[in-house]
Scaffold this active site. Structure first.
Site, PDB file in Angstrom:
ATOM      1  N   HIS A  23     -31.030 -42.655  18.162  1.00 24.28           N
ATOM      2  CA  HIS A  23     -32.413 -42.234  17.986  1.00 24.28           C
ATOM      3  C   HIS A  23     -32.911 -41.543  19.257  1.00 24.28           C
ATOM      4  CE1 HIS A  23     -33.036 -46.436  19.654  1.00 24.28           C
ATOM      5  NE2 HIS A  23     -33.788 -45.728  20.473  1.00 24.28           N
TER       6      HIS A  23
HETATM    7  P1  TYD Z   1     -33.196 -50.771  17.062  1.00 31.46           P
HETATM    8  O1  TYD Z   1     -34.183 -49.951  17.810  1.00 31.46           O
HETATM    9  O2  TYD Z   1     -32.702 -50.213  15.766  1.00 31.46           O
HETATM   10  O3  TYD Z   1     -31.936 -51.140  17.981  1.00 31.46           O
HETATM   11  P2  TYD Z   1     -30.875 -50.230  18.731  1.00 31.46           P
HETATM   12  O4  TYD Z   1     -31.474 -48.865  18.905  1.00 31.46           O
HETATM   13  O5  TYD Z   1     -30.665 -50.930  20.031  1.00 31.46           O
HETATM   14  O6  TYD Z   1     -29.627 -50.204  17.914  1.00 31.46           O
HETATM   15  O7  TYD Z   1     -33.833 -52.211  16.834  1.00 31.46           O
HETATM   16  C1  TYD Z   1     -33.161 -53.243  16.169  1.00 31.46           C
HETATM   17  C2  TYD Z   1     -34.209 -54.135  15.505  1.00 31.46           C
HETATM   18  O8  TYD Z   1     -35.043 -54.764  16.476  1.00 31.46           O
HETATM   19  C3  TYD Z   1     -35.122 -53.364  14.582  1.00 31.46           C
HETATM   20  O9  TYD Z   1     -35.362 -54.181  13.440  1.00 31.46           O
HETATM   21  C4  TYD Z   1     -36.408 -53.218  15.361  1.00 31.46           C
HETATM   22  C5  TYD Z   1     -36.408 -54.438  16.249  1.00 31.46           C
HETATM   23  N1  TYD Z   1     -37.064 -54.210  17.557  1.00 31.46           N
HETATM   24  C6  TYD Z   1     -38.270 -54.819  17.831  1.00 31.46           C
HETATM   25  O10 TYD Z   1     -38.846 -55.523  16.984  1.00 31.46           O
HETATM   26  N2  TYD Z   1     -38.850 -54.627  19.059  1.00 31.46           N
HETATM   27  C7  TYD Z   1     -38.256 -53.854  20.007  1.00 31.46           C
HETATM   28  O11 TYD Z   1     -38.809 -53.724  21.120  1.00 31.46           O
HETATM   29  C8  TYD Z   1     -37.001 -53.217  19.713  1.00 31.46           C
HETATM   30  C9  TYD Z   1     -36.312 -52.334  20.730  1.00 31.46           C
HETATM   31  C10 TYD Z   1     -36.442 -53.417  18.472  1.00 31.46           C
END
Ligand code: TYD
Length: 134
Positions: free
Chosen positions: A49
């Protein structure tokens, strides 16, 4: 590219080491959120992302991993393997992270609260945004 490695001041010697990070001294933004990531399988690819506004500093406090960064023009890989360094990623950078060691722990300092509307999660949408912003 809107990303750079920051070298932190390391205190201590053979007894052990310490890094202290102060807002607006070592961290160039207000820290509104801290999260950490661990327990990833070596071959999993996370991230995928970009952010419209968010700035982050990512610190690999244990183990190692690779960050693939892409600004729509250039793609580069940054290997993180020390707590004495932070990867500062500003907005509009596509990031993927992978190649996790078993003991990898990432601590992330972020400039904003979690907001899904700040994310671009589709790579083609990201490239389209890059082209429109030129
Ligand atoms: P995501 O951003 O998809 O993780 P990565 O980019 O590290 O693979 O986030 C994973 C899950 O955690 C998603 O359900 C959103 C949640 N999340 C939060 O609730 N708060 C946060 O600060 C972050 C970074 C993620």
């Amino acid at each position: 590219m809107n990303a750079q490695l920051l070298d932190f001041v390391v205190h201590g010697d053979h007894d052990g080491k310490l890094v202290a990070l102060e807002e607006h001294e070592d961290i160039p933004f207000d820290v509104r959120r801290v999260y950490y990531i661990w327990g990833n399988s070596p071959d999993v690819c996370r991230g995928k992302h970009a952010h419209d506004k968010l700035e982050q500093i990512i610190i690999c406090v244990s183990g190692s991993c690779d960050f693939i960064l892409d600004d729509g023009n250039e793609r580069k890989t940054v290997h993180l393997d020390t707590p004495s360094r932070g990867l500062y990623i500003k907005h509009d950078i596509w990031r993927e992270f992978t190649n996790f060691s078993e003991d990898c722990v990432l601590v992330v300092l972020a400039s904003e609260h979690y907001k899904e509307s700040d994310y671009t999660r589709n790579y083609h949408d990201f490239l389209r945004k890059c082209t429109n912003e030129k």
